[in-house]
Design a protein around this motif. Structure first.
Motif: not given
Length: 101
Positions: A39-47
């Motif tokens: 999910r690197a393209a989705h930083p908020q979800a990854a965080a």
């Protein structure tokens, strides 16, 4: 599936969910890490996933087990009912003799 201390193996809304069931609700940190990379393209979800693992660490004295309960974050994560933490002093690639009975 990520409202626990990491990514659960099954949604708490699914039939058969149990926060301590091996593949039916526990959190596996390595699966969470794979999801973070994917999910690197989705930083908020990854965080959120990273924060879950880091927030769970104190409950295990910073020695993360293989898996833990998929309870909601309002609860303290519980260890799975099987021994899944590496022994103290464990070195990767080194085999340990069985514990004396």
């Amino acid at each position: 599936m990520s409202d626990a201390y990491g990514l659960r193996t099954m949604s708490s809304q699914s039939g058969g969910f149990g926060p301590l069931r091996y593949h039916c609700g526990t959190v596996w940190p390595h699966d969470t890490a794979i999801a973070i990379l994917a999910r690197a393209a989705h930083p908020q979800a990854a965080a959120r996933l990273i924060e879950g693992i880091l927030d769970a660490a104190p409950a295990f004295d910073y020695r993360l087990p293989e898996l833990w309960s998929g309870d909601a974050r309002a609860d303290t994560p519980a260890p799975a009912p099987v021994p899944t933490r590496p022994p103290v002093g464990h070195k990767p690639g080194r085999r340990h003799p069985p514990s004396p009975s």
